[in-house]
Scaffold this motif. Structure first.
Motif, short mmCIF file in Angstrom:
data_model
loop_
_atom_site.label_atom_id
_atom_site.label_comp_id
_atom_site.label_asym_id
_atom_site.label_seq_id
_atom_site.Cartn_x
_atom_site.Cartn_y
_atom_site.Cartn_z
N LEU A 198 0.82 -1.21 0.00
CA LEU A 198 0.00 0.00 0.00
C LEU A 198 0.86 1.26 0.00
O LEU A 198 0.49 2.27 -0.63
N TYR B 26 1.93 1.68 -3.46
CA TYR B 26 0.75 2.05 -4.25
C TYR B 26 0.41 3.53 -4.09
O TYR B 26 0.10 4.22 -5.07
N VAL C 73 0.24 6.12 -7.22
CA VAL C 73 -1.03 6.77 -7.57
C VAL C 73 -0.95 8.28 -7.42
O VAL C 73 -1.50 9.02 -8.24
N SER D 294 -9.30 7.95 -7.61
CA SER D 294 -7.91 7.64 -7.28
C SER D 294 -7.53 8.28 -5.94
O SER D 294 -6.84 7.66 -5.12
N ALA E 84 -9.05 6.30 -3.25
CA ALA E 84 -8.30 5.04 -3.07
C ALA E 84 -7.04 5.28 -2.24
O ALA E 84 -6.67 4.44 -1.41
N SER F 236 -6.18 3.71 1.37
CA SER F 236 -4.89 3.04 1.59
C SER F 236 -4.24 3.52 2.89
O SER F 236 -3.69 2.73 3.66
N LEU G 72 -11.24 -0.64 -1.01
CA LEU G 72 -10.04 -0.24 -1.75
C LEU G 72 -9.82 -1.17 -2.94
O LEU G 72 -9.52 -0.71 -4.05
N PHE G 73 -9.97 -2.47 -2.71
CA PHE G 73 -9.79 -3.46 -3.77
C PHE G 73 -10.71 -3.18 -4.95
O PHE G 73 -10.28 -3.17 -6.11
N ARG H 37 -12.22 -0.37 -5.68
CA ARG H 37 -11.95 0.94 -6.29
C ARG H 37 -10.77 0.86 -7.25
O ARG H 37 -10.77 1.51 -8.29
N VAL H 38 -9.76 0.07 -6.89
CA VAL H 38 -8.63 -0.11 -7.80
C VAL H 38 -9.09 -0.79 -9.09
O VAL H 38 -8.72 -0.37 -10.19
N ILE I 206 -11.05 1.72 -11.19
CA ILE I 206 -10.19 2.67 -11.89
C ILE I 206 -9.64 2.04 -13.17
O ILE I 206 -9.65 2.66 -14.24
N VAL I 207 -9.15 0.81 -13.05
CA VAL I 207 -8.57 0.12 -14.21
C VAL I 207 -9.61 -0.14 -15.29
O VAL I 207 -9.39 0.15 -16.48
#
Length: 205
Positions: free
Chosen positions: A67, A70, A74, A115, A118, A122, A180-181, A183-184, A187-188
């Protein structure tokens, strides 16, 4: 910075994220959208059952390290995207160009907002997992404790409070991790969909 101003900024970020998370860059609600909160709550309940002994120290340590990396990546990406947004010329000559620019602006806003949320999640995860690493009593086996309780006798009030606090801590930590998982992933996937649509519109002559 005053605490009131800090809380206002956090609330503003949460409010903005919740308002655009279930909408496309065209401003319309996404079809077939399922509440991520509901899914995270279900996963949290399963997580509490599986992690009856709390969070493994190795797992917590690895996740904190991941994290931390990350967050740095980000934040760099957010700065890059904002610079791209500022350097973009939003003038247009016709309605079609205007619609494209509106979609592009909405994409930048949505990407940066989610982002940022996120990154905030984190930071909260790192703080919560650090508690698990620092306080060994947070990793007690709750099922073992419950089995040792004699329900025929008077229930220990302080033990009940302790169990409630530990379960609340684990539940909230798991919920934040799952949020969080997703949201990542969001985003992708949303970035891919937007870029893919834009590339499909390109005609090679």
């Amino acid at each position: 910075m005053k605490l009131k101003s800090f809380n206002t900024l956090i609330l503003a970020l949460n409010k903005e994220t919740n308002s655009i998370e279930n909408k496309g860059i065209d401003g319309n609600n996404l079809k077939g959208y399922v509440s991520i909160r509901f899914i995270c709550l279900i996963l949290t309940l399963f997580g509490l059952i599986l992690l009856n002994k709390g969070f493994d120290k190795d797992f917590s340590g690895y996740l904190i390290s991941a994290l931390s990396i990350y967050i740095g990546l980000v934040m760099t990406l957010i700065t890059f995207m904002f610079d791209k947004f500022n350097s973009k010329d939003f003038s247009y000559d016709n309605v079609d160009e205007k619609e494209k620019l509106i979609l592009l602006k909405n994409f930048y806003k949505k990407f940066i907002t989610i982002s940022s949320q996120a990154v905030f999640n984190s930071i909260i995860c790192i703080f919560l997992l650090s508690i698990s690493l620092s306080i060994s009593k947070m990793n007690i086996d709750i099922i073992k404790v419950l089995k040792g309780i004699d329900i025929k006798k008077e229930i220990d009030f302080w033990l009940s409070i302790k169990m409630f606090l530990i379960l609340s801590y684990r539940a909230y930590t798991l919920y934040v991790i799952f949020r969080l998982f997703f949201r990542v992933i969001y985003i992708v996937v949303s970035s891919f969909n937007y870029f893919n649509k834009e590339m499909d519109k390109m005609k090679i002559t």
